[in-house]
Write a protein that holds these residues in place. Structure first.
Motif: not given
Lengths: 367, 476, 122
Positions: A191-197, A223-226, A183-185, A210-213
């Protein structure tokens, strides 16, 4: 035949345990001989495979290069290219050859960008390799699925997104990791939206990858990280804190300040560190007021923060802690003092005269 | 006491010996099975991790390599160079010159443009004081290097100095003459970062034998199978111990030893328990046992991990004299550690540490040579009294021998199917030959060294550490 | 073709080497391929190329050592372009300190490389 008969008689008359021992001796000898022969075969097979792989690789390598250089503007696909596609197509049903083809394509795909990278991807579709990757997604073996997802990510196959997202909460850790990387690549911050679920914990290793990618991309629009900082999943919170630090998310300041009250100590400490990095003065007052209730780790992190955001009004607070029994806090306090009020700093020489303290003062004085 | 009581006692002793032998063999088989399961899983998990493209950035956690050096002048420049060539980004190297009497320090100063710097040490573990000072390089190419010159205090003391000096989250404690592959830190740090539900306190690596290998500028260019029997036999022994033994213990989370030649530790925990013990010759084993104990006592979930990849290569003794003194020291280290922590034994409070790892080490590592020698003496007495059924004895001896050979061959298979380091034609045959010979050319010496270790431990307490004189690394 | 400008390419990824060789030879350069730093140094000493292209991370001898060898041991000012993977910013800085002239982050476009090579060899 005498000795043979003799042995049979001996065996028959021996106690059961000795019989067992002799049976096992024979058994072991047979196994050992079989294994020795098999080892011989195995070693020559390994040697041969290595040679064959090198040979195939050479062959596919030059096929690939020819393919890349024989395209022209007029046709979708030139005759020469078509020939190579056909040739590779005939190789891919063979599992062994397929592996070499894929790795050859990937070796180049990972290193170059632009038109040629797109051509390689086109070849990946034309040869039907993609179908094998897609069918591996349905496998029952976790490593086949994980490998398939990885391959699709490496070839930037965005179209199969739906089939991959369903694995976000897969019970297997390795599959989840590959899904996240996919997703992130391909979709970067989106792609970070997966963090929501995400229901499971994101390990430190996953986070770093992930951070390296993400760091490979130039875009800094994050995006908004709040919402992630407020996530119920602690690992997502920690990951969001890292994002805040790397991408200097000053906008998330208020949510970060709220994290100073988080129930999880590690999160509180990391929040202090990022607030220190962002030089948020408000954090200082909040923490100063409840300094004595903080855990030692938080106290140490707080002093590091203070090194970044100290003001002359902090002098009395610092003076209270130059005698702190923790080495790092003491050093921090004295360091700040030296910058804040050099005369006062010199006066500590008398106050802190124990050899260890003298050593610290001398060091700070000279550096 | 009449004859029948004596007979019963002797019968019981026989029975105990028999049970001991059977359980020992069973444990080998079980461990081998567990380890093959674990190895297959490990290989699957790591087959598609590209270590080259990851963890090169600065987000990764910091690691300090601590390498104590005592009179290593001969190879110190090469060795340091090898340590500086890791591909991991966020790491540094601390060489602790432990009161060397040779010119190690001077050589390093010249080779790496070192200058003395002010350095504030947070002395969390007491150590012998600094001697000439702390040195750093003026050449930016060697900015990762710190050299500390201290008063001699032994290996454990030097490592403790390194722990005090390190500013990293993790420390890799290694022997200075070890050759690390470039991606070894990436691989070793992975277990620490992967586990989310417990703390990984340490990761151990495999030690491979570098005798006869071609090494240039601190890099392993070619793996060769050495010529001397003792070197070949040790290679087999290491393959067996690391691929079949430790892999299984790692699965059971029961590792008691991380080789002193290469291990990565969680620095915070290592310092909390007080660092290395300077009073034992088995400081590497003792530290792990103490860290495990600490985690159990403070009720924290933990794990000691293990990486089977061939990452660390070192020179093994190439003559019997040094070999025996090395094994003698290992034996004393084991005895000391087990005695220091005997409270743990069979104590359910320590869970698998007290009920499985410790008893296993006590029975099958610590006591094995003693029991073996008692058995041999008993057998000789029986033979002298003409009480031996030679045909039965022979059958058992053949069986034991064949089992040992079979077990070695299984180990060779696991090596071939995983790392396949000895690729050259003909080495397969040599490996088989050495598994047939090893029970004669290595085992008796291991047994002798272990017995000497026991004797030295109990009757010769002042015995100083056998210093391992090292042959220069083969260079071409 | 004897007056073709010589370029030494040190890269452990043989497919990439081959690709770049084709691409640059099409532009009229003569390419010498090394699979690691050791071979690169040998080729440089033997052929004295007009330009050096080197990857930073290679087995045995790294690109950094190649640069340092050329600048300090051979005392040559041959232009050097280094390739680096993402996340090796620190290495790139070191490469520049040692005397590299240009760098390209992987993944890169071969066409862009050609432009940079031409500029340095003008």
């Amino acid at each position: 035949m005498y000795s043979y008969q003799h042995f049979i008689d001996y065996f028959k008359n021996a106690p059961a345990i000795i019989q067992v021992v002799w049976v096992m001796i024979v058994l072991f000898m047979v196994i050992i001989i079989i294994l020795i022969i098999y080892l011989k075969l195995l070693r020559s097979r390994l040697r041969k495979n290595e040679k064959i792989v090198a040979q195939y690789q050479n062959e596919y390598e030059s096929n690939l290069i020819t393919y890349l250089y024989s395209g022209n503007e007029e046709e979708e696909i030139s005759a020469e290219q078509q020939l190579i596609v056909e040739k590779l197509k005939s190789c891919v049903p063979d599992k062994f050859k397929r592996r070499v083809v894929v790795s050859t394509l990937l070796r180049l795909r990972n290193e170059i960008s632009g038109e040629m990278a797109e051509s390689i991807q086109k070849l990946y579709f034309q040869t039907g390799l993609i179908n094998y990757a897609l069918s591996s997604l349905k496998s029952k073996k976790w490593y086949v699925v994980a490998k398939g997802i990885r391959e699709l990510a490496q070839f930037h196959v965005k179209e199969v997104n739906d089939q991959i997202v369903i694995h976000v909460n897969n019970p297997n850790k390795e599959i989840r990791k590959e899904v996240q990387l996919y997703l992130v690549t391909l979709f970067h911050f989106e792609g970070l939206k997966f963090l929501d679920v995400l229901q499971t914990q994101l390990s430190e290793w996953d986070q770093i990858q992930l951070l390296e990618v993400l760091q490979r991309f130039d875009e800094q629009e994050i995006p908004n990280i709040n919402p992630w900082l407020k996530s119920k999943n602690d690992s997502v919170v920690i990951f969001a804190i890292k994002l805040a630090k790397i991408y200097n998310q000053f906008e998330a300041k208020d949510t970060l300040l709220d994290l100073l009250e988080h129930r999880h100590k590690k999160i509180r400490v990391e929040a202090i560190q990022v607030l220190s990095h962002l030089q948020v003065y408000e954090a200082k007052e909040v923490l100063k007021n409840k300094f004595n209730e903080l855990s030692l780790e938080e106290q140490i992190a707080f002093f590091k923060l203070l090194e970044n955001v100290f003001e002359s009004s902090d002098e009395s607070f610092l003076q209270e802690h130059i005698q702190h029994k923790n080495f790092e806090i003491k050093v921090s306090a004295l360091k700040i003092f030296k910058l804040l009020n050099i005369e006062k700093f010199h006066s500590f020489k008398r106050l802190l005269s124990a050899p260890k303290d003298a050593e610290i003062i001398e060091f700070i004085e000279n550096n | 006491m009449n004859t029948s009581t004596v007979e019963i006692i002797i019968l019981i002793i026989h029975f105990l010996f028999f049970i001991y032998a059977c359980t020992a063999i069973a444990s080998y088989i079980i461990l081998a099975m567990i380890s093959s399961k674990e190895t297959i899983e490990y290989m699957k998990k790591n087959s598609f991790v590209n270590y080259k493209e990851i963890l090169s950035s600065t987000i990764s956690p910091s690691i300090t390599i601590i390498a104590p050096a005592y009179n290593e002048s001969l190879n110190i420049i090469e060795n340091v160079r090898s340590l500086l060539s890791s591909h991991y980004v966020n790491y540094d190297v601390v060489i602790v010159n432990d009161g060397s009497k040779d010119d190690s320090l001077e050589k390093m100063i010249v080779a790496y443009d070192l200058v003395k710097v002010d350095f504030l040490i947070n002395q969390q573990i007491p150590t012998k004081p600094i001697r000439a000072g702390v040195f750093k390089s003026t050449n930016p190419a060697f900015e990762k290097l710190t050299v500390v010159d201290k008063v001699n205090g032994g290996k454990a003391d030097a490592l403790n100095m390194g722990l005090n000096i390190s500013k990293s989250d993790y420390v890799a404690c290694i022997d200075v003459d070890c050759l690390l592959l470039e991606n070894s830190l990436q691989k070793m740090i992975k277990p620490f970062l992967e586990v989310t539900d417990k703390t990984v306190i340490a990761t151990g690596g495999v030690i491979r034998i570098a005798n006869s290998c071609i090494i240039k500028d601190g890099k392993l260019l070619d793996v060769n199978f050495p010529k001397k029997l003792i070197e070949k036999a040790q290679i087999l022994e290491y393959i067996r111990a690391f691929l079949l033994g430790r892999m299984a213990w790692s699965r059971l989370n029961g590792l008691l030893v991380i080789s002193g030649a290469f291990g990565l530790f969680n620095k915070k925990v290592a310092i909390e328990v007080g660092g290395y013990d300077t009073n034992t010759v088995g400081e590497d084993m003792e530290l792990i046992v103490r860290m495990r104990r600490y985690m159990e006592e403070t009720k924290q979930k933990y794990k000691v991990a293990y990486i089977p990849d061939p990452l660390c290569w070192t020179e093994a003794p190439d003559n019997y004299k040094i070999f025996i003194s090395q094994r003698n020291r290992w034996t004393r280290g084991t005895i000391e550690t087990l005695r220091m922590h005997r409270k743990v034994a069979f104590n359910p409070k320590y869970k698998s540490l007290g009920l499985l790892s410790y008893p296993y080490w006590l029975l099958y590592e610590r006591l094995a040579p003693v029991i073996e020698v008692i058995g041999i003496i008993y057998f000789i007495i029986l033979a002298a009294l003409n009480e031996v059924r030679w045909d039965y004895a022979l059958a058992f001896i053949i069986l034991a021998y064949l089992f040992a050979v079979l077990f070695s061959i299984v180990a060779i298979f696991s090596e071939e199917l995983t790392y396949h380091q000895y690729k050259k034609k003909g080495t397969g045959f040599k490996l088989i030959m050495i598994s047939l010979l090893e029970p004669f050319v290595l085992h008796p010496f291991i047994l002798y060294a272990a017995i000497r270790g026991n004797i030295d431990y109990y009757f010769n307490k002042k015995k100083k550490w056998g210093e391992m004189t090292r042959k220069g690394m083969a260079t071409s | 073709m004897s007056d073709a400008k010589k370029i030494v390419l040190a890269e452990d990824n043989s497919t990439l080497s081959l690709l770049l060789k084709f691409r640059l030879e099409k532009e009229g350069y003569k390419l010498l391929i090394a699979a690691d730093g050791k071979e690169a140094i040998e080729l440089i000493e033997q052929h004295d190329p007009e330009l050096i292209l080197t990857d930073i991370m290679m087995p045995f001898i790294s690109g950094l050592e190649v640069i340092s060898h050329v600048r300090n041991k051979l005392n040559k000012q041959t232009p050097i372009i280094v390739f680096s993977a993402a996340g090796q910013e620190e290495m790139v800085l070191k490469a520049f300190n040692l005397g590299a002239n240009d760098f390209m982050g992987k993944p890169f476009s071969p066409n862009e490389l050609v432009i940079r090579v031409k500029r340095l060899l003008r």
